[in-house]
Design a protein around this motif. Structure first.
Motif, PDB file in Angstrom:
ATOM      1  N   ASP A 198       0.841  -1.191   0.000  1.00  0.00           N
ATOM      2  CA  ASP A 198       0.000   0.000   0.000  1.00  0.00           C
ATOM      3  C   ASP A 198       0.880   1.247   0.000  1.00  0.00           C
ATOM      4  OD1 ASP A 198      -2.369  -1.482   0.157  1.00  0.00           O
ATOM      5  OD2 ASP A 198      -2.241  -1.607   2.338  1.00  0.00           O
ATOM      6  N   PHE A 199       0.464   2.264  -0.753  1.00  0.00           N
ATOM      7  CA  PHE A 199       1.181   3.525  -0.840  1.00  0.00           C
ATOM      8  C   PHE A 199       0.222   4.678  -0.589  1.00  0.00           C
ATOM      9  CE2 PHE A 199       3.736   0.558  -3.136  1.00  0.00           C
ATOM     10  CZ  PHE A 199       5.048   0.998  -3.034  1.00  0.00           C
ATOM     11  N   ALA A 201      -0.932   8.155  -1.835  1.00  0.00           N
ATOM     12  CA  ALA A 201      -0.857   8.942  -3.063  1.00  0.00           C
ATOM     13  C   ALA A 201      -0.818  10.427  -2.737  1.00  0.00           C
ATOM     14  CB  ALA A 201      -2.043   8.637  -3.963  1.00  0.00           C
ATOM     15  N   ALA A 205      -4.215   9.612  -7.933  1.00  0.00           N
ATOM     16  CA  ALA A 205      -3.465   8.378  -8.150  1.00  0.00           C
ATOM     17  C   ALA A 205      -2.886   8.348  -9.558  1.00  0.00           C
ATOM     18  CB  ALA A 205      -4.375   7.175  -7.918  1.00  0.00           C
ATOM     19  N   MET A 208       0.274  10.479  -9.818  1.00  0.00           N
ATOM     20  CA  MET A 208       1.421   9.863  -9.151  1.00  0.00           C
ATOM     21  C   MET A 208       1.938   8.681  -9.964  1.00  0.00           C
ATOM     22  SD  MET A 208       1.768   8.742  -5.180  1.00  0.00           S
ATOM     23  CE  MET A 208       3.286   8.051  -4.520  1.00  0.00           C
ATOM     24  N   LEU A 219       3.648   1.439 -10.245  1.00  0.00           N
ATOM     25  CA  LEU A 219       2.532   1.526  -9.315  1.00  0.00           C
ATOM     26  C   LEU A 219       1.230   1.357 -10.081  1.00  0.00           C
ATOM     27  CD1 LEU A 219       3.503   4.528  -6.985  1.00  0.00           C
ATOM     28  CD2 LEU A 219       3.953   2.099  -6.650  1.00  0.00           C
ATOM     29  N   ARG A 221      -3.299   1.605  -9.734  1.00  0.00           N
ATOM     30  CA  ARG A 221      -4.374   2.305  -9.031  1.00  0.00           C
ATOM     31  C   ARG A 221      -4.736   1.580  -7.744  1.00  0.00           C
ATOM     32  NH1 ARG A 221      -7.200   4.785  -6.522  1.00  0.00           N
ATOM     33  NH2 ARG A 221      -8.867   6.238  -7.022  1.00  0.00           N
ATOM     34  N   LEU A 224      -2.791   2.457  -4.564  1.00  0.00           N
ATOM     35  CA  LEU A 224      -2.897   3.832  -4.085  1.00  0.00           C
ATOM     36  C   LEU A 224      -4.302   4.115  -3.572  1.00  0.00           C
ATOM     37  CD1 LEU A 224      -0.934   5.428  -7.046  1.00  0.00           C
ATOM     38  CD2 LEU A 224      -0.111   5.196  -4.705  1.00  0.00           C
ATOM     39  N   ARG A 227      -5.031   8.561  -0.127  1.00  0.00           N
ATOM     40  CA  ARG A 227      -4.539   9.781  -0.756  1.00  0.00           C
ATOM     41  C   ARG A 227      -4.578  10.924   0.242  1.00  0.00           C
ATOM     42  NH1 ARG A 227      -6.419  14.256  -3.689  1.00  0.00           N
ATOM     43  NH2 ARG A 227      -8.593  13.661  -3.320  1.00  0.00           N
ATOM     44  N   HIS A 234       0.471  13.182   4.614  1.00  0.00           N
ATOM     45  CA  HIS A 234       1.090  12.087   3.866  1.00  0.00           C
ATOM     46  C   HIS A 234       2.205  11.432   4.691  1.00  0.00           C
ATOM     47  CE1 HIS A 234       2.688  10.272   0.013  1.00  0.00           C
ATOM     48  NE2 HIS A 234       3.748  10.183   0.799  1.00  0.00           N
TER      49      HIS A 234
END
Length: 307
Positions: A198-199, A201, A205, A208, A219, A221, A224, A227, A234
């Motif tokens: 998991d990231f 964003a 998305a 990024m 990466l 969708r 991400l 957000r 973040h």
């Protein structure tokens, strides 16, 4: 044609001359009024009275504010010299240091405002307590021409010829995750291992994904789902182990429990510029704040690479 005048015929008022000088240095009546701590109408009357007293126009009123006339340009150097002489006389008589006072607004990103500028402000409060420091923490580009701020810290060079800029350092950033997140989800050993993680964003998305594709970072969708437009949020999401985030290396190195991922890859590099309006840069208090910011950023960030 040079400006000539029989000074013997003039009863010179230094307060009016100072009002003219500060207005010329600040570039607008509103900024000059803040610097001098007086009402703008009062300042405007003093400048107009000096013009009447000398029988010349010192400023042209344009849609963008005030611009010095050719006579004003020539006269401002004489008045500045008079001010310096008056200051030296005052200092010699009192034995005191010249005070630097007035408002200075600095605009910088949320991360820089929260983690780099407080040390600058702390030093300025000790050395120049007469300054009033305002920080505009925003990731948007502030309009310095409209005096929305006095000094900006940016990662791109300005294109406006009315602005002066200096590239002072280079910042670097990369992916960071908390020790708690890595203990729970595992530590990626290569870019291909990012799949399934998991990231957080930034912006959308899609933006990024497109931006990081330039660095061959795959990466999707689905990776991400979280957000945060605010960079402080973040970073805090990453610090608390919610997901992998992106942050500057100076912050990652100084944050306990944060781990820089894939140390053999990256980093993403971007320049750091100090920017100000050319007229504002001539102000003593602006120069002082500029110099302190430059020194602190050079100490915390990577040196500017040789061109």
């Amino acid at each position: 044609m040079h400006f000539r005048m029989d000074w013997r015929s003039i009863t010179f008022d230094w307060n009016r001359a100072r009002a003219f000088l500060v207005t010329a240095e600040e570039g607008s009546l509103s900024a000059a009024a803040r610097a001098l701590g007086m009402a703008q109408p009062t300042l405007g009357r003093q400048v107009s009275a000096l013009e009447d007293e000398l029988g010349v126009a010192l400023f042209e009123r344009t849609g963008r504010g005030l611009e010095l006339t050719p006579t004003g340009i020539e006269l401002v150097d004489h008045v500045r010299a008079m001010g310096a002489a008056a200051t030296r006389i005052s200092l010699a008589a009192s034995g005191q240091s010249q005070e630097i006072a007035g408002r200075v607004c600095i605009t910088a990103s949320e991360i820089y405002s929260a983690y780099l500028l407080p040390a600058v402000v702390a030093e300025l409060r000790q050395n120049a307590p007469g300054l009033e420091i305002e920080i505009n923490a925003t990731n948007a580009v502030t309009d310095l021409r409209r005096r929305e701020a006095d000094i900006a810290i940016r990662n791109t060079a300005p294109k406006d010829p009315a602005l002066t800029a200096k590239r002072i350092a280079e910042d670097t950033g990369w992916f960071y995750a908390s020790e708690a997140y890595l203990a729970r989800r595992g530590t990626p050993q290569g870019l291909e291992d990012f799949a399934g993680h998991d990231f957080v964003a930034m912006d959308s998305a899609e933006q990024m994904i497109g931006a990081l594709a330039n660095f061959d970072i795959p990466l999707t969708r689905e990776m991400l789902a979280i957000r945060a437009d605010n960079h402080l949020v973040h970073w805090e999401l990453a610090r608390q182990g919610v997901a992998i985030g992106i942050g500057p290396d100076f912050l990652g190195r100084s944050t306990p429990g944060m781990v820089r991922l894939l140390p053999g890859h990256g980093p993403i590099r971007y320049p750091v510029w100090l920017v100000a309006h050319r007229e504002v840069k001539s102000s003593r208090r602006i120069r002082l704040v500029w110099d302190r910011i430059e020194r602190h950023l050079r100490a915390r960030l990577r040196p500017k690479p040789e061109e």
